[in-house]
Design an enzyme around this catalytic site. Structure first.
Site, mmCIF file in Angstrom:
data_model
loop_
_atom_site.group_PDB
_atom_site.id
_atom_site.type_symbol
_atom_site.label_atom_id
_atom_site.label_comp_id
_atom_site.label_asym_id
_atom_site.label_seq_id
_atom_site.Cartn_x
_atom_site.Cartn_y
_atom_site.Cartn_z
ATOM 1 N N THR A 123 -39.620 -5.779 -63.004
ATOM 2 C CA THR A 123 -38.860 -6.594 -63.944
ATOM 3 C C THR A 123 -39.281 -8.060 -63.853
ATOM 4 O O THR A 123 -39.376 -8.612 -62.760
ATOM 5 C CB THR A 123 -37.354 -6.466 -63.658
ATOM 6 O OG1 THR A 123 -36.984 -5.092 -63.719
ATOM 7 C CG2 THR A 123 -36.533 -7.246 -64.677
ATOM 8 N N GLU A 206 -28.750 -6.878 -55.121
ATOM 9 C CA GLU A 206 -29.275 -6.350 -56.384
ATOM 10 C C GLU A 206 -28.349 -5.284 -56.959
ATOM 11 O O GLU A 206 -28.025 -5.284 -58.151
ATOM 12 C CB GLU A 206 -30.673 -5.773 -56.162
ATOM 13 C CG GLU A 206 -31.292 -5.165 -57.418
ATOM 14 C CD GLU A 206 -32.724 -4.707 -57.203
ATOM 15 O OE1 GLU A 206 -33.276 -4.081 -58.139
ATOM 16 O OE2 GLU A 206 -33.295 -4.957 -56.126
#
Length: 367
Positions: A123, A206
């Protein structure tokens, strides 16, 4: 960034507050509010494109990097002058972190690591100047892993291309090839062999951030369906007047409210536990919450699409938002540790906590 923030660094860089909140007062409750608001559109785009790389890629440098490493990278990364990301997943090793194959071998003069391998589904990679990367500096298994800060954009030996994915299309998902990439040995985060510990600790933040955003997306989807059912008519009355519709909304709503209460509970606990205790006690629960948030999002998004009917199957018009949210669901259930892996991991970690606490009770009873 995980709370508490790196206050000394931020103040040194002239960042004294965030939207009126002093950086020293910023805790996980504020992190929760921020991540929730970033997902208020119902789409993963804002958070995925703007936040993900910074949130997951800078933290290891702050927590585990040497002073020299921090001086080299944090001034530009913390101010957004340069972009960073995290690079762990490979074509053959995603949730199975211990078996990554990208190698970092020291050069003959000992001044550089020579990095070779591939990273996939990264990402923000395509936009990033640097990546905090998991590499293999030693033998097989977890003990051979380390973490390096690797230059990306325009760096010799690095090739990147954008990957087309079904959801989170603004996340900049990237395939990275590394061919004899020279990285200074001073770019190592922590020590050689510390990689697995650094990576697993970083995953807690995360997964929590993902769970918060996913729960807000679920609320937006269900809210849109609720509103639609109040005005859409079928068989001479609104959808909301149909018992079967109310039943669907009630089941999905119960899952949603339960999930949000749990997320708030974890955020509250993190503001009252030390970093070490938070990681120890809540690591397994955070993994479980991330997995469950994907299930809840799936339930709410599917419910919304079904209640919108044909409009929910169309990329434009009244149902375009819930259609897009449903496409985002795999991007919640797979990245950050796939659902099945996290379900197993959560229980294994909770077993460790249980056994440790049981041992303490046993010892205290003897005293």
């Amino acid at each position: 960034m995980p709370a508490p923030l790196p206050v000394d660094w931020l103040k040194r860089l002239g960042i004294n507050d965030i939207l009126g909140v002093k950086v020293e007062d910023w805790d996980y409750i504020y992190t929760g509010i921020y991540c929730d608001e970033m997902a208020r559109s119902g789409l993963s785009g804002p958070g995925g494109s703007l936040n993900a790389g910074f949130a997951f890629g800078i933290s290891p440098i702050v927590k585990f990097g040497s002073r020299q490493l921090q001086e080299k990278f944090l001034p530009d990364l913390l101010t957004g002058k340069k972009r960073g990301c995290i690079a762990i997943t490979e074509p053959e090793a995603g949730s199975d972190v211990a078996n990554i194959t990208t190698t970092a071998v020291k050069s003959a003069d000992g001044q550089h690591y020579i990095v070779n391998g591939t990273k996939k589904w990264i990402t923000n990679g395509i936009w990033s100047d640097y990546t905090t990367m998991a590499v293999r500096t030693g033998g097989p298994g977890a003990a051979g892993l380390s973490v390096l800060v690797v230059p990306l954009k325009n760096h010799p030996g690095v090739t990147m291309r954008r990957l087309k994915v079904s959801g989170q299309v603004t996340g900049g998902t990237t395939y990275i090839e590394l061919d004899d990439v020279k990285v200074p040995v001073s770019n190592i985060v922590g020590r050689e062999g510390d990689g697995m510990r650094i990576i697993m600790t970083n995953f807690n933040h995360e997964r929590l951030v993902i769970a918060i955003g996913a729960t807000r997306q679920a609320r937006v989807a269900l809210s849109a369906a609720f509103s639609y059912c109040l005005k859409r008519e079928a068989f001479g009355k609104t959808l909301m007047d149909q018992p079967v519709v109310r039943h669907r909304l009630a089941k999905a709503g119960a899952e949603l409210e339960t999930m949000w209460a749990w997320v708030e509970q974890i955020l509250y606990q993190l503001t009252h536990l030390s970093k070490e205790e938070g990681d120890r006690q809540l690591g397994g629960l955070t993994a479980l919450a991330k997995a469950k948030s994907g299930m809840v999002l799936n339930e709410c998004a599917q419910t919304a699409v079904l209640l919108f009917g044909g409009n929910g199957f169309t990329k434009t018009g009244q149902g375009e938002l819930v259609e897009a949210i449903l496409r985002d669901v795999p991007g919640i259930r797979i990245p950050g540790g796939s659902e099945d892996v996290l379900l197993d991991l959560s229980v294994r970690q909770l077993v460790k906590v249980y056994q440790a606490e049981e041992k303490k009770l046993s010892q205290s009873s003897k005293i």
